[in-house]
Design a protein around this motif. Structure first.
Motif, short mmCIF file in Angstrom:
data_model
loop_
_atom_site.label_atom_id
_atom_site.label_comp_id
_atom_site.label_asym_id
_atom_site.label_seq_id
_atom_site.Cartn_x
_atom_site.Cartn_y
_atom_site.Cartn_z
N ASN A 1 0.83 -1.21 0.00
CA ASN A 1 0.00 0.00 0.00
C ASN A 1 0.86 1.26 0.00
O ASN A 1 0.57 2.22 -0.72
N GLN A 2 1.92 1.27 0.81
CA GLN A 2 2.78 2.45 0.88
C GLN A 2 3.45 2.73 -0.46
O GLN A 2 3.60 3.89 -0.86
N ILE A 3 3.83 1.68 -1.17
CA ILE A 3 4.44 1.85 -2.48
C ILE A 3 3.47 2.58 -3.41
O ILE A 3 3.86 3.50 -4.13
N ASP A 4 2.21 2.21 -3.38
CA ASP A 4 1.24 2.85 -4.26
C ASP A 4 0.91 4.28 -3.81
O ASP A 4 0.65 5.14 -4.63
N ILE A 5 0.94 4.52 -2.51
CA ILE A 5 0.74 5.88 -2.00
C ILE A 5 1.88 6.77 -2.51
O ILE A 5 1.65 7.87 -3.03
N ASP A 6 3.10 6.30 -2.38
CA ASP A 6 4.26 7.08 -2.80
C ASP A 6 4.25 7.33 -4.31
O ASP A 6 4.55 8.44 -4.76
N ALA A 7 3.88 6.31 -5.08
CA ALA A 7 3.80 6.49 -6.54
C ALA A 7 2.71 7.51 -6.89
O ALA A 7 2.89 8.34 -7.79
N GLY A 8 1.60 7.46 -6.17
CA GLY A 8 0.52 8.42 -6.40
C GLY A 8 0.96 9.84 -6.10
O GLY A 8 0.63 10.78 -6.84
N LYS A 9 1.71 10.02 -5.03
CA LYS A 9 2.21 11.35 -4.68
C LYS A 9 3.15 11.87 -5.77
O LYS A 9 3.10 13.05 -6.14
N LEU A 10 4.01 10.99 -6.27
CA LEU A 10 4.91 11.39 -7.35
C LEU A 10 4.10 11.79 -8.59
O LEU A 10 4.38 12.81 -9.22
N ALA A 11 3.11 10.99 -8.93
CA ALA A 11 2.29 11.29 -10.10
C ALA A 11 1.56 12.63 -9.95
O ALA A 11 1.47 13.41 -10.89
N LYS A 12 1.05 12.90 -8.76
CA LYS A 12 0.36 14.18 -8.53
C LYS A 12 1.32 15.36 -8.70
O LYS A 12 0.92 16.41 -9.16
N SER A 13 2.58 15.16 -8.37
CA SER A 13 3.54 16.25 -8.48
C SER A 13 4.05 16.44 -9.91
O SER A 13 4.51 17.51 -10.26
N LYS A 14 3.97 15.39 -10.74
CA LYS A 14 4.56 15.45 -12.08
C LYS A 14 3.56 15.49 -13.23
O LYS A 14 3.87 16.06 -14.26
N SER A 15 2.42 14.89 -13.08
CA SER A 15 1.50 14.76 -14.21
C SER A 15 0.71 16.05 -14.43
O SER A 15 0.30 16.72 -13.49
N LYS A 16 0.50 16.35 -15.69
CA LYS A 16 -0.35 17.50 -16.07
C LYS A 16 -1.70 16.99 -16.60
O LYS A 16 -2.57 17.77 -16.94
N ASN A 17 -1.86 15.67 -16.66
CA ASN A 17 -3.08 15.05 -17.16
C ASN A 17 -4.10 14.96 -16.04
O ASN A 17 -3.83 14.36 -14.99
N LYS A 18 -5.27 15.56 -16.25
CA LYS A 18 -6.30 15.62 -15.21
C LYS A 18 -6.75 14.23 -14.76
O LYS A 18 -6.95 14.00 -13.57
N GLU A 19 -6.89 13.30 -15.68
CA GLU A 19 -7.35 11.94 -15.33
C GLU A 19 -6.27 11.17 -14.57
O GLU A 19 -6.58 10.43 -13.64
N VAL A 20 -5.03 11.34 -14.95
CA VAL A 20 -3.93 10.69 -14.23
C VAL A 20 -3.84 11.27 -12.82
O VAL A 20 -3.68 10.53 -11.85
N ASP A 21 -3.99 12.58 -12.71
CA ASP A 21 -3.96 13.24 -11.40
C ASP A 21 -5.08 12.72 -10.50
O ASP A 21 -4.86 12.43 -9.33
N LYS A 22 -6.26 12.59 -11.07
CA LYS A 22 -7.42 12.08 -10.31
C LYS A 22 -7.18 10.64 -9.85
O LYS A 22 -7.47 10.28 -8.71
N PHE A 23 -6.65 9.82 -10.74
CA PHE A 23 -6.34 8.43 -10.40
C PHE A 23 -5.29 8.38 -9.28
O PHE A 23 -5.42 7.62 -8.32
N ALA A 24 -4.25 9.19 -9.41
CA ALA A 24 -3.18 9.22 -8.40
C ALA A 24 -3.74 9.61 -7.04
O ALA A 24 -3.39 9.01 -6.02
N GLN A 25 -4.65 10.58 -7.01
CA GLN A 25 -5.26 10.98 -5.74
C GLN A 25 -6.07 9.83 -5.15
O GLN A 25 -6.05 9.61 -3.94
N GLN A 26 -6.76 9.10 -6.01
CA GLN A 26 -7.53 7.95 -5.54
C GLN A 26 -6.61 6.90 -4.93
O GLN A 26 -6.94 6.30 -3.90
N MET A 27 -5.44 6.68 -5.53
CA MET A 27 -4.48 5.71 -4.99
C MET A 27 -4.01 6.16 -3.61
O MET A 27 -3.92 5.35 -2.68
N ILE A 28 -3.70 7.44 -3.47
CA ILE A 28 -3.25 7.98 -2.18
C ILE A 28 -4.33 7.79 -1.12
O ILE A 28 -4.07 7.30 -0.02
N THR A 29 -5.55 8.16 -1.46
CA THR A 29 -6.67 8.10 -0.51
C THR A 29 -7.01 6.65 -0.14
O THR A 29 -7.06 6.31 1.05
N ASP A 30 -7.22 5.82 -1.16
CA ASP A 30 -7.66 4.44 -0.89
C ASP A 30 -6.59 3.61 -0.19
O ASP A 30 -6.87 2.91 0.78
#
Length: 174
Positions: free
Chosen positions: A39-68
């Motif tokens: 779970n922590q691996i996916d949280i960390d990957a989600g945080k990285l994606a939120k900081s780097k992605s400019k794609n709204k759908e990728v950002d939304k998915f990354a936030q869902q990974m962090i939250t869930d």
């Protein structure tokens, strides 16, 4: 299409499943640590994606990974405390972390669409590997009913994440 299938993370889960079956499975403390680590691996990957992605759908998915995955980790830690089980580091959790560090280093070098594609490809492969580990090793090996119940309870969310990631992967491939 997934390009490289993230060899280390997937190999770690596959090797873990095979060795665990040969040895009668991991112990509950080892399972608890694997769950928290995955779970922590996916949280960390989600945080990285939120900081780097400019794609709204990728950002939304990354936030869902962090939250869930954050919510699952809170439940897992609370259950471990309740059961007085100290999560035990093991070869699988160490290998998962090693693979995550390598994937993170790779992702940090990418930008834009390349980043988005690599991140989402990894999420597809990673969630499939986690589902396989849940089905073939973690649930069958868990001795404690509450630990097994937690893993079974979160399985549908992991499947939903995989389905969402595959949909996103198809959209990014267009």
């Amino acid at each position: 299409m997934i390009r490289t299938m993230r060899p280390l993370a997937l190999a770690a889960l596959a090797a873990f499943a095979l060795s665990a079956q040969a040895q009668g499975g991991p112990t509950d403390p080892q399972i608890a640590h694997i769950v928290v680590t995955a779970n922590q691996i996916d949280i960390d990957a989600g945080k990285l994606a939120k900081s780097k992605s400019k794609n709204k759908e990728v950002d939304k998915f990354a936030q869902q990974m962090i939250t869930d995955h954050g919510a699952v980790n809170k439940q897992a830690v609370a259950l471990a405390k309740k059961l007085k089980v100290k999560p035990e580091d093991n070869d699988t959790s160490k290998s998962l972390m090693k693979g995550a560090h390598e994937e993170t280093a790779k992702l940090k070098k990418l930008k834009g669409k390349e980043f988005d594609k690599e991140y989402v490809d990894h999420e597809v492969a990673y969630h499939q590997a986690v589902l396989d580990a849940i089905d073939k090793t973690l649930v069958p090996s868990a001795k404690n009913a509450e630990l097994k119940g937690l893993i079974e309870k979160v399985r549908p969310a992991i499947q939903a994440h995989l389905d969402h990631a595959k949909h996103l992967q198809a959209d990014l491939g267009k």
